[in-house]
Enzyme design. Structure first.
Site, mmCIF file in Angstrom:
data_model
loop_
_atom_site.group_PDB
_atom_site.id
_atom_site.type_symbol
_atom_site.label_atom_id
_atom_site.label_comp_id
_atom_site.label_asym_id
_atom_site.label_seq_id
_atom_site.Cartn_x
_atom_site.Cartn_y
_atom_site.Cartn_z
ATOM 1 N N SER A 48 0.844 -1.211 0.000
ATOM 2 C CA SER A 48 0.000 0.000 0.000
ATOM 3 C C SER A 48 0.874 1.255 0.000
ATOM 4 C CB SER A 48 -0.965 0.010 1.188
ATOM 5 O OG SER A 48 -0.283 0.243 2.384
ATOM 6 N N ASN A 49 2.012 1.203 0.665
ATOM 7 C CA ASN A 49 2.934 2.357 0.613
ATOM 8 C C ASN A 49 3.528 2.508 -0.780
ATOM 9 O OD1 ASN A 49 3.435 3.903 3.238
ATOM 10 N ND2 ASN A 49 3.452 1.766 3.950
ATOM 11 N N MET A 98 11.068 -6.598 4.232
ATOM 12 C CA MET A 98 11.362 -7.323 5.460
ATOM 13 C C MET A 98 12.723 -8.038 5.460
ATOM 14 S SD MET A 98 9.164 -6.318 7.345
ATOM 15 C CE MET A 98 7.487 -5.918 7.762
ATOM 16 N N ILE A 157 17.003 -7.465 5.837
ATOM 17 C CA ILE A 157 17.972 -6.487 6.337
ATOM 18 C C ILE A 157 19.107 -6.360 5.328
ATOM 19 C CG2 ILE A 157 19.637 -6.018 8.193
ATOM 20 C CD1 ILE A 157 17.628 -7.375 10.086
ATOM 21 N N ASN A 189 13.436 4.540 4.991
ATOM 22 C CA ASN A 189 12.553 3.463 5.437
ATOM 23 C C ASN A 189 11.375 4.069 6.170
ATOM 24 O OD1 ASN A 189 11.699 0.764 6.038
ATOM 25 N ND2 ASN A 189 12.498 1.026 8.120
ATOM 26 N N HIS A 226 8.649 3.097 9.177
ATOM 27 C CA HIS A 226 8.478 2.127 10.258
ATOM 28 C C HIS A 226 7.223 2.499 11.045
ATOM 29 C CE1 HIS A 226 9.804 -0.941 13.068
ATOM 30 N NE2 HIS A 226 9.442 -0.110 14.036
ATOM 31 N N GLU A 248 0.833 6.680 7.507
ATOM 32 C CA GLU A 248 2.059 6.413 6.733
ATOM 33 C C GLU A 248 1.928 6.980 5.324
ATOM 34 O OE1 GLU A 248 3.625 2.388 6.803
ATOM 35 O OE2 GLU A 248 2.765 2.038 8.776
#
Ligand code: GAR
Length: 192
Positions: free
Chosen positions: A21-22, A95, A97, A112, A114, A179
């Site tokens: 969605s972002n 998800m 790193i 990022n 969060h 967000e």
């Protein structure tokens, strides 16, 4: 500033692992005149990411990268970034790193989002922990990505009130809405 001197939009890659969605929100933002970025590449670590559908919908190139071997995965990503002349990266529910080496190569150019008011609640299962601790307020943060997880310099935050009847699910929904306001605002703050 960019608009005034007629510079082109900064070519951007969005990294996802899930719903996207972002990602969708950033694509819509990038299609507006006032956006300093254009989304030119979508990277996902899994073919199951629902957000990959926005590749077809908005005609944006996508790459699915297997992260069984991080070094090989990052090398492939770097090759695509160079090929597509990507100068900026937005992590949006990604998800995995990224390694110190990768982050250093793109220092100051990876953001990022969060779903907490960092530095509180780094890591996973944020909303569950927030509700369990009976917090009265939470929110979301856009920050630069540094070599420490969820610890880079904060660019912008938005707060959300938590009510007694809120659950991890209702809180996640409320924060996700914020967000979608926050990510474009943070990008404009640093790139305009
Ligand atoms: C968002 O809430 C984002 O903040 C979070 O994952 C969700 C992705 O939603 N990111 C993290 O937890 C990163 N540590 P989306 O796929 O619908 O954009």
């Amino acid at each position: 500033m960019k608009k005034l001197i007629g510079l082109k939009k900064t070519k951007t890659a969005v990294f996802i692992s899930g719903t996207g969605s972002n990602l969708k929100n950033l694509i819509k933002f990038s299609n507006t005149k006032k956006s300093p970025i254009s989304v030119n590449l979508i990277i996902s670590n899994t073919k199951k990411a629902k957000g990959l559908r926005y590749s077809n919908k908005y005609n944006i190139k996508k790459k699915i990268i297997n992260f069984n071997n991080n070094m090989i995965a990052e090398k492939k990503i770097l090759d695509f970034l160079i090929k597509k002349k990507i100068m900026f990266i937005c992590l949006a529910g990604f998800m995995k790193i990224l390694s110190k080496n990768f982050i250093k190569k793109f220092k100051g150019k990876i953001l990022n989002i969060h779903p907490s008011l960092l530095p509180k609640y780094k890591g996973l299962n944020v909303h569950k922990r927030v509700i369990k601790n009976k917090e009265k307020i939470s929110g979301c943060t856009v920050h630069y990505v540094s070599t420490q997880l969820d610890s880079g310099k904060i660019i912008m935050q938005k707060k959300v009130k938590i009510f007694k009847n809120d659950t991890a699910i209702s809180l996640a929904k409320k924060i996700l809405k914020k967000e979608h306001e926050l990510y474009p605002a943070a990008i404009r703050k640093i790139l305009n």
